[in-house]
Design a protein around this motif. Sequence first.
Motif, short mmCIF file in Angstrom:
data_model
loop_
_atom_site.label_atom_id
_atom_site.label_comp_id
_atom_site.label_asym_id
_atom_site.label_seq_id
_atom_site.Cartn_x
_atom_site.Cartn_y
_atom_site.Cartn_z
N CYS A 232 -0.78 -3.30 14.77
CA CYS A 232 -1.13 -2.55 13.55
C CYS A 232 -2.50 -3.00 13.06
O CYS A 232 -2.75 -4.21 12.93
CB CYS A 232 -0.07 -2.79 12.46
SG CYS A 232 -0.39 -1.91 10.92
N THR A 233 -3.36 -2.06 12.79
CA THR A 233 -4.71 -2.37 12.32
C THR A 233 -4.89 -2.06 10.84
O THR A 233 -5.98 -2.23 10.30
CB THR A 233 -5.76 -1.59 13.14
OG1 THR A 233 -5.49 -0.19 13.03
CG2 THR A 233 -5.73 -2.00 14.60
N SER A 234 -3.82 -1.64 10.18
CA SER A 234 -3.90 -1.27 8.76
C SER A 234 -3.38 -2.40 7.87
O SER A 234 -2.37 -3.04 8.19
CB SER A 234 -3.07 -0.01 8.49
OG SER A 234 -3.51 1.08 9.25
N THR A 235 -4.05 -2.62 6.75
CA THR A 235 -3.54 -3.54 5.74
C THR A 235 -2.45 -2.82 4.97
O THR A 235 -2.69 -1.78 4.36
CB THR A 235 -4.66 -3.98 4.78
OG1 THR A 235 -5.65 -4.69 5.52
CG2 THR A 235 -4.10 -4.89 3.69
N LEU A 236 -1.24 -3.38 5.00
CA LEU A 236 -0.08 -2.73 4.39
C LEU A 236 0.50 -3.52 3.22
O LEU A 236 1.33 -2.99 2.48
CB LEU A 236 1.02 -2.52 5.44
CG LEU A 236 0.65 -1.68 6.66
CD1 LEU A 236 1.85 -1.52 7.58
CD2 LEU A 236 0.10 -0.31 6.24
N ILE B 167 4.03 4.28 7.60
CA ILE B 167 3.41 3.76 8.83
C ILE B 167 4.40 2.94 9.64
O ILE B 167 4.52 3.11 10.87
CB ILE B 167 2.16 2.93 8.49
CG1 ILE B 167 1.03 3.85 8.03
CG2 ILE B 167 1.71 2.09 9.68
CD1 ILE B 167 -0.21 3.12 7.56
N THR C 51 0.84 -1.19 0.00
CA THR C 51 0.00 0.00 0.00
C THR C 51 0.88 1.25 0.00
O THR C 51 2.03 1.20 0.47
CB THR C 51 -0.92 0.02 1.23
OG1 THR C 51 -0.11 0.03 2.41
CG2 THR C 51 -1.83 -1.20 1.25
N LYS D 268 -3.07 -7.18 14.82
CA LYS D 268 -3.79 -5.99 15.29
C LYS D 268 -3.62 -5.77 16.79
O LYS D 268 -3.83 -4.65 17.29
CB LYS D 268 -5.28 -6.09 14.93
CG LYS D 268 -6.06 -7.13 15.70
CD LYS D 268 -7.51 -7.16 15.21
CE LYS D 268 -8.34 -8.17 15.99
NZ LYS D 268 -9.74 -8.23 15.50
N ARG E 211 2.66 2.14 3.39
CA ARG E 211 3.29 1.10 4.21
C ARG E 211 4.59 1.56 4.86
O ARG E 211 4.78 1.40 6.08
CB ARG E 211 3.55 -0.15 3.36
CG ARG E 211 4.31 -1.22 4.15
CD ARG E 211 4.63 -2.45 3.33
NE ARG E 211 5.93 -2.97 3.72
CZ ARG E 211 6.46 -4.09 3.20
NH1 ARG E 211 5.82 -4.76 2.29
NH2 ARG E 211 7.65 -4.49 3.59
#
Length: 335
Positions: free
Chosen positions: A202-206, A103, A97, A145, A100
């Motif tokens: 981490c809660t983001s899709t990277l 973050i 992403t 997460k 990425r």
Amino acid sequence: MVNSLVSILIPFKDVEDYLEECLNSIQNQTYKNWEVIAVNDGSVDNSLAIATKFATLDKRFKVLSNDESGIITALRKAYKHCKGEYISRMDADDHMTPDRIQIMLHSLIDNGKGSLAVGKVKYFSKHGVNDGYDRYEKWLNNLTKTGTNFQEIYKECVIPSPCWMVHKSDFDNCGAFTPDRYPEDYDLAFRFYEKELTCIPCTSTLHYWRDYDNRTSRTSEHYAQNYFLDIKLHYFLKLEYQSTNAIVVWGAGKKGKKIANTLVQKKIPFHWVCDNPKKIGKDIYGVQLKHFSILKDIKNSKTIITVANEEEQLSIHSFFTELNNTSAKDYFFFC
């Protein structure tokens, strides 16, 4: 303003259909101070030409050739030539992403040394993602997460191989790419665990993880199940077991027999238990299988559980809870 150099290491071989998308996803990062060290591992297709085109147009891309053969030696060469203060890996057939690197870098800076940045992943495939990969993705992302990845490290690789970042000094302390042990990503995850790095939630899709029929993890013998079991047992004996412990193997299926046979060959004594009346009392490899209830009388035990059925695993959890035993301390799920 943060402007640390991030080194992104990419071994590649015969990925002409995917490499341009991968490198474009790096070029489009919101964070700009990175370098890519891409190492060609004997490609016979157009992959090298694609990588070279990027390096010609953007000096942040550097392309080298592996002097030997295999992903470990390719990674070693990439690491030898990188200059970043922070180290990350990428697979040449995937894409990341746009945010990425930003973050991951900011989370590492906020948490300091001794931390490991990871991100949620998403599998994709033109044929659809199979049930096994879908379950692995959900399991892995649930750990990520909350940053609890290492609690289940003996089940499966808990650090996605193309989606982590670490401070270079921590990476060196963990042995970098020195070992020759496959699967190399799982071995590295265990070394992160051994050196007690802390996974940053981490809660983001990277990362978007591509699945296809001839992906290395599907085709190479180095990623067969026996290699995974060998790594699990190697680190279990190194990190969890002491001579004062009593080892117990729970399960007499294929994996249980593999572990039991290895312990016999190493001349390490152990108890072998199960709940199958057809196997209880049998002698296999010179060890008699007994009912799991004997665990109530075994002191200071470390139990390796090779039972894969999820409902049975819940029952096993309940059994150990009654004994006041703790998961990942007194008993370990190996599947």
